[in-house]
Design an enzyme around this catalytic site. Structure first.
Site, PDB file in Angstrom:
ATOM      1  N   GLU A   5       2.753  -7.599   2.884  1.00 27.94           N
ATOM      2  CA  GLU A   5       3.108  -8.075   4.227  1.00 27.94           C
ATOM      3  C   GLU A   5       3.537  -9.542   4.212  1.00 27.94           C
ATOM      4  O   GLU A   5       3.958 -10.082   5.234  1.00 27.94           O
ATOM      5  CB  GLU A   5       1.922  -7.893   5.183  1.00 27.94           C
ATOM      6  CG  GLU A   5       1.629  -6.436   5.424  1.00 27.94           C
ATOM      7  CD  GLU A   5       1.341  -6.129   6.877  1.00 27.94           C
ATOM      8  OE1 GLU A   5       1.083  -7.050   7.646  1.00 27.94           O
ATOM      9  OE2 GLU A   5       1.374  -4.933   7.214  1.00 27.94           O
ATOM     10  N   CYS A  42      -2.493   6.447   7.852  1.00 26.13           N
ATOM     11  CA  CYS A  42      -3.211   5.303   7.291  1.00 26.13           C
ATOM     12  C   CYS A  42      -4.316   5.898   6.429  1.00 26.13           C
ATOM     13  O   CYS A  42      -5.141   6.690   6.924  1.00 26.13           O
ATOM     14  CB  CYS A  42      -3.813   4.483   8.433  1.00 26.13           C
ATOM     15  SG  CYS A  42      -4.923   3.165   7.903  1.00 26.13           S
ATOM     16  N   CYS A  52      -2.398   4.245  -0.195  1.00 25.83           N
ATOM     17  CA  CYS A  52      -2.259   3.299   0.912  1.00 25.83           C
ATOM     18  C   CYS A  52      -0.807   3.364   1.365  1.00 25.83           C
ATOM     19  O   CYS A  52       0.101   3.334   0.521  1.00 25.83           O
ATOM     20  CB  CYS A  52      -2.618   1.890   0.442  1.00 25.83           C
ATOM     21  SG  CYS A  52      -2.281   0.623   1.689  1.00 25.83           S
ATOM     22  N   HIS A  92       1.072   1.289   2.576  1.00 21.96           N
ATOM     23  CA  HIS A  92       1.914   0.118   2.292  1.00 21.96           C
ATOM     24  C   HIS A  92       2.604   0.197   0.923  1.00 21.96           C
ATOM     25  O   HIS A  92       3.603  -0.467   0.699  1.00 21.96           O
ATOM     26  CB  HIS A  92       1.055  -1.163   2.290  1.00 21.96           C
ATOM     27  CG  HIS A  92       0.804  -1.736   3.642  1.00 21.96           C
ATOM     28  ND1 HIS A  92       0.099  -1.079   4.609  1.00 21.96           N
ATOM     29  CD2 HIS A  92       1.195  -2.918   4.184  1.00 21.96           C
ATOM     30  CE1 HIS A  92       0.028  -1.839   5.688  1.00 21.96           C
ATOM     31  NE2 HIS A  92       0.694  -2.950   5.466  1.00 21.96           N
ATOM     32  N   ASP A 105      -1.057   3.948  12.549  1.00 21.31           N
ATOM     33  CA  ASP A 105      -1.512   3.215  11.360  1.00 21.31           C
ATOM     34  C   ASP A 105      -2.138   1.916  11.844  1.00 21.31           C
ATOM     35  O   ASP A 105      -1.972   1.522  13.004  1.00 21.31           O
ATOM     36  CB  ASP A 105      -0.322   2.920  10.436  1.00 21.31           C
ATOM     37  CG  ASP A 105      -0.723   2.106   9.205  1.00 21.31           C
ATOM     38  OD1 ASP A 105      -1.804   2.371   8.645  1.00 21.31           O
ATOM     39  OD2 ASP A 105       0.018   1.190   8.827  1.00 21.31           O
ATOM     40  N   SER A 106      -2.789   1.222  10.921  1.00 19.38           N
ATOM     41  CA  SER A 106      -3.324  -0.091  11.258  1.00 19.38           C
ATOM     42  C   SER A 106      -2.200  -1.095  11.504  1.00 19.38           C
ATOM     43  O   SER A 106      -2.435  -2.137  12.101  1.00 19.38           O
ATOM     44  CB  SER A 106      -4.203  -0.594  10.106  1.00 19.38           C
ATOM     45  OG  SER A 106      -3.457  -0.569   8.906  1.00 19.38           O
TER      46      SER A 106
HETATM   47  N1  DGL Z   1      -2.558   1.217   6.292  1.00 23.35           N
HETATM   48  C1  DGL Z   1      -3.728   0.933   5.510  1.00 23.35           C
HETATM   49  C2  DGL Z   1      -4.026   2.088   4.581  1.00 23.35           C
HETATM   50  O1  DGL Z   1      -3.170   2.947   4.365  1.00 23.35           O
HETATM   51  C3  DGL Z   1      -3.558  -0.334   4.707  1.00 23.35           C
HETATM   52  C4  DGL Z   1      -3.539  -1.583   5.534  1.00 23.35           C
HETATM   53  C5  DGL Z   1      -4.901  -1.975   6.064  1.00 23.35           C
HETATM   54  O2  DGL Z   1      -5.771  -2.369   5.287  1.00 23.35           O
HETATM   55  O3  DGL Z   1      -5.034  -1.876   7.281  1.00 23.35           O
HETATM   56  O4  DGL Z   1      -5.094   2.163   4.048  1.00 23.35           O
END
Ligand code: DGL
Length: 273
Positions: free
Chosen positions: A152, A73, A184, A186, A10-11
């Site tokens: 976050e 992600c 997403c 998150h 993931d990011s």
């Molecule tokens: N993990 C990213 C997603 O699911 C969200 C966080 C980001 O913008 O990097 O799109």
């Protein structure tokens, strides 16, 4: 039987919600999780750049000897999944198709909402996936750039987050959707706020649960499961600060994280070269 680990990336921390569900569904598997915290957030970046990052990370994980890669992600899946599947020799799963499928099954009035990052909404991939399953379903998309920083931040369950969710939910409520894709990784963290704003009558679809189900099915059908009955291990890697990842990561994983190792961006770039 296949003892190789599953690679998840993931990011940043959001993909840990997917790992959480995988650990519950497949506790006997080993996992390597990579969070690209140094380059977070992906959501506001151009799709080409996100694609480059995803290719680097997936290539790196394949070199670590994983048997399957999960792009945990939504932004990376939206930008790069077909490229990853073309480049890698191991199977690659994303988080969009399982959610689109679940949403089409869940909706009764065929009006589906989507809350996601700018990149995911701009890609148009959810609408394509939903329409491949039900050409008559309507998808109403809302980009939510404020949610990831709030989740976050220091006060993810505060009034500011609730106000942002209410604002993002308004066009979906006006459109009369009965199902909302939380696009997403998150967003599961603020599930109670989302459910309260939308009410019980709206089905919320989260990628974590749907993706874990798909990982389990893929391993079983391909005959590459690890031995049942054992307890798997997790290795955590980040391009950012390991201690910050460990602290904040527990919020997302809801399980202890003992050790986090740092990976240099140069090592990821080398994997794609
Ligand atoms: N993990 C990213 C997603 O699911 C969200 C966080 C980001 O913008 O990097 O799109």
């Amino acid at each position: 039987m296949d003892p190789r680990p599953i690679g998840i990336f993931d990011s940043g921390m959001g993909g840990l919600t997917v790992l959480h569900e995988c650990l519950i569904t497949l506790p006997h598997e080993d996992y390597v999780y990579l969070g690209d915290a140094a380059r977070l957030p992906y959501g506001p970046r151009p799709l080409d750049e996100i694609r480059r990052f995803a290719v680097e990370i997936a290539g790196y994980l394949e070199r670590q000897g994983v048997k399957l890669v999960v792009a945990a992600c939504n932004s990376a899946t939206a930008a790069a999944l077909p490229d990853l599947q073309r480049i890698l020799t191991v199977p690659v799963l994303g988080v969009l198709a399982p959610e689109a499928h679940a949403a089409v099954l869940a909706t009764r009035n065929r009006r589906i909402g989507l809350l996601a990052t700018d990149a995911t909404v701009a890609s148009g991939r959810y609408a394509e996936l939903v329409h491949a399953l039900d050409a008559g379903a309507e998808v109403v998309s809302v980009a939510c750039p404020r949610l990831v920083p709030l989740i976050e931040g220091d006060d993810p369950f505060g009034e500011e987050t609730a106000a942002a969710v209410r604002a993002y939910a308004t066009p979906l409520k006006e459109a009369g959707v009965d199902t909302v894709i939380l696009g997403c990784t998150h967003y599961p963290l603020i599930r109670p706020i989302l459910q309260r704003v939308f009410g019980r009558g709206v089905t919320l679809v989260f990628s974590a649960e749907e993706t874990a189900r798909e990982v389990a099915e893929t391993l079983a059908r391909k005959g590459i499961e690890n031995e049942h009955g054992r307890e798997g291990r997790c290795t955590f890697l980040t391009t950012g600060d390991p201690e910050t990842f460990r602290e904040m990561g527990r919020r997302f994983l809801q399980l202890p994280i003992a050790r986090v190792e740092r990976v240099a961006i140069a090592a990821l770039e080398a994997a794609a070269a």
